[in-house]
Design a protein around this motif. Structure first.
Motif, PDB file in Angstrom:
ATOM      1  N   THR A  27      40.221 -41.684  47.717  1.00  0.00           N
ATOM      2  CA  THR A  27      40.185 -42.399  46.523  1.00  0.00           C
ATOM      3  C   THR A  27      40.564 -43.901  47.061  1.00  0.00           C
ATOM      4  OG1 THR A  27      42.364 -41.968  46.282  1.00  0.00           O
ATOM      5  CG2 THR A  27      40.605 -40.732  45.160  1.00  0.00           C
ATOM      6  N   ASN A  28      40.940 -44.265  48.121  1.00  0.00           N
ATOM      7  CA  ASN A  28      41.129 -45.653  48.762  1.00  0.00           C
ATOM      8  C   ASN A  28      40.026 -46.351  49.156  1.00  0.00           C
ATOM      9  OD1 ASN A  28      44.177 -44.247  50.375  1.00  0.00           O
ATOM     10  ND2 ASN A  28      44.324 -45.275  48.557  1.00  0.00           N
ATOM     11  N   TYR A  29      38.832 -45.559  49.322  1.00  0.00           N
ATOM     12  CA  TYR A  29      37.718 -46.026  49.803  1.00  0.00           C
ATOM     13  C   TYR A  29      36.533 -45.705  48.884  1.00  0.00           C
ATOM     14  CZ  TYR A  29      40.870 -46.304  53.892  1.00  0.00           C
ATOM     15  OH  TYR A  29      41.791 -46.508  54.599  1.00  0.00           O
ATOM     16  N   PHE A  30      36.489 -45.024  47.936  1.00  0.00           N
ATOM     17  CA  PHE A  30      35.433 -44.805  47.022  1.00  0.00           C
ATOM     18  C   PHE A  30      35.889 -44.491  45.362  1.00  0.00           C
ATOM     19  CE2 PHE A  30      33.768 -43.038  51.156  1.00  0.00           C
ATOM     20  CZ  PHE A  30      32.621 -43.774  51.067  1.00  0.00           C
ATOM     21  N   ILE A  31      35.321 -44.719  44.552  1.00  0.00           N
ATOM     22  CA  ILE A  31      35.367 -43.973  43.237  1.00  0.00           C
ATOM     23  C   ILE A  31      34.338 -42.838  43.296  1.00  0.00           C
ATOM     24  CG2 ILE A  31      35.494 -44.348  40.605  1.00  0.00           C
ATOM     25  CD1 ILE A  31      35.919 -47.291  41.027  1.00  0.00           C
ATOM     26  N   TRP A  32      34.951 -41.670  43.295  1.00  0.00           N
ATOM     27  CA  TRP A  32      34.243 -40.579  43.582  1.00  0.00           C
ATOM     28  C   TRP A  32      34.058 -39.775  42.102  1.00  0.00           C
ATOM     29  CZ3 TRP A  32      31.924 -40.258  48.743  1.00  0.00           C
ATOM     30  CH2 TRP A  32      31.182 -39.137  48.888  1.00  0.00           C
ATOM     31  N   SER A  33      33.449 -40.277  41.294  1.00  0.00           N
ATOM     32  CA  SER A  33      33.447 -39.481  40.033  1.00  0.00           C
ATOM     33  C   SER A  33      32.547 -38.116  40.064  1.00  0.00           C
ATOM     34  CB  SER A  33      33.049 -40.593  38.837  1.00  0.00           C
ATOM     35  OG  SER A  33      34.017 -41.703  38.855  1.00  0.00           O
ATOM     36  N   ARG A  34      33.085 -37.010  39.306  1.00  0.00           N
ATOM     37  CA  ARG A  34      32.413 -35.844  39.367  1.00  0.00           C
ATOM     38  C   ARG A  34      31.531 -35.898  38.038  1.00  0.00           C
ATOM     39  NH1 ARG A  34      34.103 -31.921  43.206  1.00  0.00           N
ATOM     40  NH2 ARG A  34      35.310 -33.291  44.616  1.00  0.00           N
ATOM     41  N   MET A  35      30.303 -35.441  38.040  1.00  0.00           N
ATOM     42  CA  MET A  35      29.445 -35.372  37.070  1.00  0.00           C
ATOM     43  C   MET A  35      29.060 -33.803  36.987  1.00  0.00           C
ATOM     44  SD  MET A  35      28.547 -38.475  36.166  1.00  0.00           S
ATOM     45  CE  MET A  35      30.439 -39.048  36.399  1.00  0.00           C
ATOM     46  N   PRO A  36      28.330 -33.519  35.721  1.00  0.00           N
ATOM     47  CA  PRO A  36      28.045 -32.147  35.506  1.00  0.00           C
ATOM     48  C   PRO A  36      27.356 -31.597  36.941  1.00  0.00           C
ATOM     49  CG  PRO A  36      27.684 -33.490  33.363  1.00  0.00           C
ATOM     50  CD  PRO A  36      27.955 -34.315  34.747  1.00  0.00           C
ATOM     51  N   ASN A  37      27.368 -30.151  37.005  1.00  0.00           N
ATOM     52  CA  ASN A  37      26.287 -29.364  37.938  1.00  0.00           C
ATOM     53  C   ASN A  37      26.714 -29.897  39.297  1.00  0.00           C
ATOM     54  OD1 ASN A  37      24.847 -27.744  35.815  1.00  0.00           O
ATOM     55  ND2 ASN A  37      23.802 -29.556  35.364  1.00  0.00           N
ATOM     56  N   ARG A  38      27.848 -30.222  39.746  1.00  0.00           N
ATOM     57  CA  ARG A  38      28.469 -30.339  40.967  1.00  0.00           C
ATOM     58  C   ARG A  38      27.684 -31.810  41.489  1.00  0.00           C
ATOM     59  NH1 ARG A  38      28.198 -24.935  44.351  1.00  0.00           N
ATOM     60  NH2 ARG A  38      29.347 -26.346  46.026  1.00  0.00           N
ATOM     61  N   LYS A  39      27.534 -32.685  40.713  1.00  0.00           N
ATOM     62  CA  LYS A  39      27.097 -34.038  41.366  1.00  0.00           C
ATOM     63  C   LYS A  39      28.157 -35.055  41.035  1.00  0.00           C
ATOM     64  CE  LYS A  39      22.288 -32.859  40.302  1.00  0.00           C
ATOM     65  NZ  LYS A  39      21.210 -32.780  39.389  1.00  0.00           N
ATOM     66  N   THR A  40      27.645 -36.362  41.658  1.00  0.00           N
ATOM     67  CA  THR A  40      28.633 -37.392  41.605  1.00  0.00           C
ATOM     68  C   THR A  40      28.201 -38.886  40.755  1.00  0.00           C
ATOM     69  OG1 THR A  40      27.916 -38.260  43.535  1.00  0.00           O
ATOM     70  CG2 THR A  40      29.834 -36.596  43.744  1.00  0.00           C
ATOM     71  N   ASP A  41      28.919 -39.661  40.546  1.00  0.00           N
ATOM     72  CA  ASP A  41      28.677 -41.035  40.448  1.00  0.00           C
ATOM     73  C   ASP A  41      29.394 -41.762  41.215  1.00  0.00           C
ATOM     74  OD1 ASP A  41      28.428 -43.642  39.971  1.00  0.00           O
ATOM     75  OD2 ASP A  41      28.651 -43.607  37.653  1.00  0.00           O
ATOM     76  N   VAL A  42      29.252 -42.313  42.457  1.00  0.00           N
ATOM     77  CA  VAL A  42      30.189 -42.639  43.387  1.00  0.00           C
ATOM     78  C   VAL A  42      30.016 -44.345  43.440  1.00  0.00           C
ATOM     79  CG1 VAL A  42      30.603 -42.938  45.855  1.00  0.00           C
ATOM     80  CG2 VAL A  42      29.974 -40.681  45.174  1.00  0.00           C
ATOM     81  N   ASN A  55      31.958 -48.435  44.206  1.00  0.00           N
ATOM     82  CA  ASN A  55      32.922 -49.021  45.114  1.00  0.00           C
ATOM     83  C   ASN A  55      34.213 -49.021  44.902  1.00  0.00           C
ATOM     84  OD1 ASN A  55      32.655 -51.617  47.269  1.00  0.00           O
ATOM     85  ND2 ASN A  55      34.055 -52.110  45.610  1.00  0.00           N
ATOM     86  N   ARG A  56      35.052 -48.898  45.972  1.00  0.00           N
ATOM     87  CA  ARG A  56      36.581 -49.031  45.754  1.00  0.00           C
ATOM     88  C   ARG A  56      37.104 -49.595  47.101  1.00  0.00           C
ATOM     89  NH1 ARG A  56      40.010 -44.806  43.017  1.00  0.00           N
ATOM     90  NH2 ARG A  56      39.566 -46.248  41.047  1.00  0.00           N
ATOM     91  N   GLY A  57      37.961 -50.367  47.396  1.00  0.00           N
ATOM     92  CA  GLY A  57      38.423 -50.763  48.570  1.00  0.00           C
ATOM     93  C   GLY A  57      37.698 -51.991  49.227  1.00  0.00           C
ATOM     94  N   ALA A  58      38.537 -52.649  50.140  1.00  0.00           N
ATOM     95  CA  ALA A  58      38.043 -53.809  50.840  1.00  0.00           C
ATOM     96  C   ALA A  58      36.769 -53.563  51.665  1.00  0.00           C
ATOM     97  CB  ALA A  58      39.223 -54.316  51.942  1.00  0.00           C
ATOM     98  N   PHE A  59      36.348 -52.468  51.858  1.00  0.00           N
ATOM     99  CA  PHE A  59      34.976 -52.187  52.494  1.00  0.00           C
ATOM    100  C   PHE A  59      34.609 -50.863  51.919  1.00  0.00           C
ATOM    101  CE2 PHE A  59      31.833 -51.117  55.313  1.00  0.00           C
ATOM    102  CZ  PHE A  59      31.476 -52.280  55.965  1.00  0.00           C
ATOM    103  N   SER A  60      33.617 -50.936  51.147  1.00  0.00           N
ATOM    104  CA  SER A  60      32.874 -49.638  50.514  1.00  0.00           C
ATOM    105  C   SER A  60      31.440 -49.800  50.537  1.00  0.00           C
ATOM    106  CB  SER A  60      33.749 -49.642  48.975  1.00  0.00           C
ATOM    107  OG  SER A  60      33.427 -48.194  48.569  1.00  0.00           O
ATOM    108  N   THR A  61      30.921 -49.313  49.163  1.00  0.00           N
ATOM    109  CA  THR A  61      29.542 -49.305  48.885  1.00  0.00           C
ATOM    110  C   THR A  61      29.016 -50.637  48.519  1.00  0.00           C
ATOM    111  OG1 THR A  61      29.896 -48.602  46.521  1.00  0.00           O
ATOM    112  CG2 THR A  61      29.657 -46.994  48.315  1.00  0.00           C
ATOM    113  N   ASP A  62      29.609 -51.573  48.054  1.00  0.00           N
ATOM    114  CA  ASP A  62      29.610 -53.162  47.523  1.00  0.00           C
ATOM    115  C   ASP A  62      28.953 -53.625  49.002  1.00  0.00           C
ATOM    116  OD1 ASP A  62      30.081 -52.746  45.129  1.00  0.00           O
ATOM    117  OD2 ASP A  62      31.585 -54.303  44.832  1.00  0.00           O
ATOM    118  N   TYR A  63      27.929 -54.324  48.967  1.00  0.00           N
ATOM    119  CA  TYR A  63      27.371 -55.051  50.023  1.00  0.00           C
ATOM    120  C   TYR A  63      27.637 -56.250  49.782  1.00  0.00           C
ATOM    121  CZ  TYR A  63      23.737 -55.878  53.761  1.00  0.00           C
ATOM    122  OH  TYR A  63      23.175 -56.385  54.998  1.00  0.00           O
TER     123      TYR A  63
END
Length: 685
Positions: free
Chosen positions: A306-321, A323-331
């Motif tokens: 959770t320091n490096y992603f917002i890893w949100s759980r969706m139905p049926n064992r899926k995610t909506d990941v 950005n979080r932190g200084a270096f993450s999914t944001d380009y």
């Protein structure tokens, strides 16, 4: 001789008849490069706003066409953003609310604010099918023709195909529902890109802003001090590490043309049966993630995912990941050229973002510099086999947080967000914090720093002006822009949420229909007429409206006892909180003036906030004939997604308006906190 003459005459007649038939055929069926279409409403962009707008107008009897530059409807709402940015459910109305209710039906709930991409896509297709709307995919805008201030026609084609047939669409009204504002720009409408200075509109949080490391809400997206930006740490002559841009930190609040970072809202799964493992991309380069490795070293106590992603759980064992932190999914730095880029240039930017993102996930699973617990966590996940099958199981939708923004006769600003300026011509409400992701990553005092992240909230929902979705009267009089609306960078950061885009799309469609029916410019549509249509037909298909009464509806509320306002996030601007030890105190929600007779299901809005301590409350229900008392228990109430509140089912309610029906929320009289916020009656269909 006579036979020869007859033969020639016969041939001549056949040729003549063939020519007549050829002339009667449409030009595009003969291999010509143009197909002409005439319609009432042309919507450019099949985003969530575009689909809702089309559904609204088509159900109002208008001929509608959607031109979608890509190959998928729904934009971000079907592209991975399943952790809905709600802010406050009060702002989600009309067909937008119907969308989340139908997702609820899909998952066996009243409403669903978290969902899978394929569930959203199926629902958008259902709206299109029910309203019999034509959708043209994979066609991009190449030309706009105007007569004075009116768009006469637009030309689109498939720029991925050589010699693709062009389509010319003539319409009475056009809507630009893209995230990029391409039609708006090509039509000659004023717009801006980047960040205004604070001085321009008298704002506080626009322009350059560098957050301090974990010293404020935005600081969790900052690097700690002493992380070197250079290839050889401490040596400027060695060059900059990948991801650090040339540039210097400008004065706080100064404006520029930089664009906040984009990313993908990642749909992953930990279901082995439904999983394609994360693998090494063909163009993988571990040096792209050198700064991440240095970040791990610089903050050794931050070892939670959770320091490096917002890893949100969706139905049926899926995610909506996210950005979080200084270096993450944001380009960071990869979005600056996107708003004004050509179609093919944007494809290259998209591919570059995909390369960065897939490489980031692989880095987490494979690089020995990644802490073991983080590496093992990410290894459990992969791409879902049952999502985005047309795109290699990876979302085709880049999260374009912001691109062009229209500049019309009214610009929404920070003053609107915080309630210092309230517009009289509301066509939607926003309720999210003023939010901007980082804009640049630069060298500051020999250290790497991110700049641009802002997260400022604490204000109630605020109205969005109709004038902000129509261009200046002097520029275009038959175009509406409900997505790239007229707003400053920081105000747009609060408005730019998918449910709000849907609501604005519906309002724009209603306004377009009124403009067509009355033969007036979009600037001359009366907002009161828009309100009347939305009130009478909020779901756009003439189903019976919900009945909603909230504590701010003072003419429908009776308060007995001590129920002070709690200005926390509930439904709307506030809720009332009773902690009295006196018996007999209540808030009465009256439905007599607004209720149509019939069977409803009643719901109580439960704000799980500070001070709301009662785990069981009593309600008195009077349907116009008989009264009864109902107990509600909250111990097992589940609140999912970006919300601390939810509707709790009371039960069936057979309304007889002549008898003045009501619902009373009763205080407990023992000091426990009871909330009175809103009561909802949903027609049984």
């Amino acid at each position: 001789m006579m036979k020869t003459v007859r033969l020639k005459c016969g041939v001549t007649n056949n040729i003549f008849n063939a020519l007549i038939l050829l002339l009667l055929l449409p030009m595009w069926s003969l291999g010509q490069k143009v197909r002409d279409i005439s319609t009432d409403l042309c919507i450019y962009g099949g985003t969530s706003a575009g689909v809702i707008a089309a559904y609204t107008a088509a159900n109002a009897g208008k001929k509608v066409i959607i031109i979608e530059p890509g190959g998928r409807l729904g934009g971000l709402s079907s592209g991975g953003l399943g952790q809905t940015d709600i802010g406050n459910k009060y702002v989600v109305t009309g067909v937008a609310l119907d969308f989340y209710r139908k997702l609820g039906i899909h998952y066996g709930n009243f409403e669903n604010w978290t969902f899978e991409p394929k569930a959203a896509l199926a629902l958008f297709h259902d709206y299109i099918k029910k309203a019999k709307i034509e959708v043209v995919y994979q066609h991009q805008l190449v030309n706009v023709k105007k007569d004075l201030r009116s768009i006469r026609e637009i030309t689109v084609t498939n720029l991925d195909q050589k010699n693709s047939k062009e389509m010319r669409i003539r319409a009475k009204i056009f809507l630009d529902c893209t995230y990029e504002g391409d039609l708006m720009a090509k039509a000659g409408v004023s717009y801006t890109v980047g960040r205004e200075s604070n001085e321009q509109y008298g704002e506080t949080y626009n322009g350059v802003y560098m957050a301090k490391y974990y010293a404020e809400r935005s600081g969790k997206h900052q690097f700690p001090d002493n992380v070197s930006p250079y290839v050889v740490p401490g040596d400027p002559g060695s060059g900059l590490v990948f991801g650090v841009q040339e540039g210097t930190l400008k004065e706080r609040g100064s404006g520029d043309k930089l664009v906040q970072a984009y990313n993908f809202r990642l749909t992953l799964t930990d279901s082995v049966e439904n999983q394609i493992p994360i693998s090494r991309p063909a163009d993988y380069d571990s040096t792209k993630y050198e700064l991440l490795a240095r970040l791990f070293e610089a903050q050794p106590k931050k070892r939670s995912f959770t320091n490096y992603f917002i890893w949100s759980r969706m139905p049926n064992r899926k995610t909506d990941v996210n950005n979080r932190g200084a270096f993450s999914t944001d380009y960071i730095g990869g979005s600056h050229a996107y708003p004004e880029a050509s179609y093919h240039e944007r494809k290259k930017i998209y591919d570059d973002q995909v390369s960065y993102t897939k490489g980031l996930l692989y880095f987490y699973t494979s690089d020995p510099r990644v802490p073991g617990n983080l590496r093992n966590f990410v290894r459990k996940w992969g791409y879902p086999k049952d999502e985005f099958e047309e795109n290699g199981h990876f979302t085709p939708q880049l999260y374009v947080r912001e691109a062009r923004r229209m500049v019309s006769d009214y610009v929404m600003t920070e003053r609107n967000c915080v309630g210092k300026e309230v517009v009289p011509d509301a066509i939607a409400y926003a309720a999210y914090s003023m939010d901007s992701h980082n804009t640049q990553r630069i060298v500051v005092n020999g250290m790497v720093k991110n700049e641009g992240n802002v997260e400022v909230g604490g204000f109630p929902p605020f109205p969005i002006s109709y004038r902000s979705i129509v261009p200046k009267r002097s520029e275009v009089d038959n175009l509406m822009v409900p997505v790239c609306l007229s707003a400053s960078h920081i105000a747009f950061g609060s408005i730019r949420m998918e449910p709000v885009f849907m609501v604005m799309g519906q309002s724009a469609a209603v306004a377009a229909c009124l403009a067509i029916d009355k033969g007036v410019a979009v600037q001359d549509v009366r907002v009161e007429d828009i309100h009347n249509v939305l009130k009478d037909n909020p779901k756009a298909d003439f189903r019976k409206p919900d009945i909603l009464v909230q504590v701010s509806d003072k003419d429908q509320i009776e308060v007995n006892g001590n129920w002070p306002k709690a200005k926390q996030r509930g439904y709307g601007e506030y809720f009332m909180l009773n902690t009295s030890t006196r018996a007999g105190e209540y808030v009465k929600f009256n439905f007599g003036k607004h209720a149509a007779p019939g069977k409803y299901v009643a719901y109580y809005y439960y704000p799980r906030r500070k001070g709301v301590t009662a785990k069981e409350i009593a309600l008195e229900l009077f349907d116009g004939k008989e009264s009864r008392t109902v107990s509600l228990r909250f111990n097992n109430v589940k609140i999912v997604g970006q919300s601390s509140s939810t509707w709790v089912k009371i039960g069936e309610f057979d309304v007889q308006p002549s008898g003045s029906p009501y619902v009373k929320v009763l205080g407990k009289g023992d000091g426990e906190g009871v909330a009175a916020n809103a009561i909802l009656l949903v027609p049984q269909e």
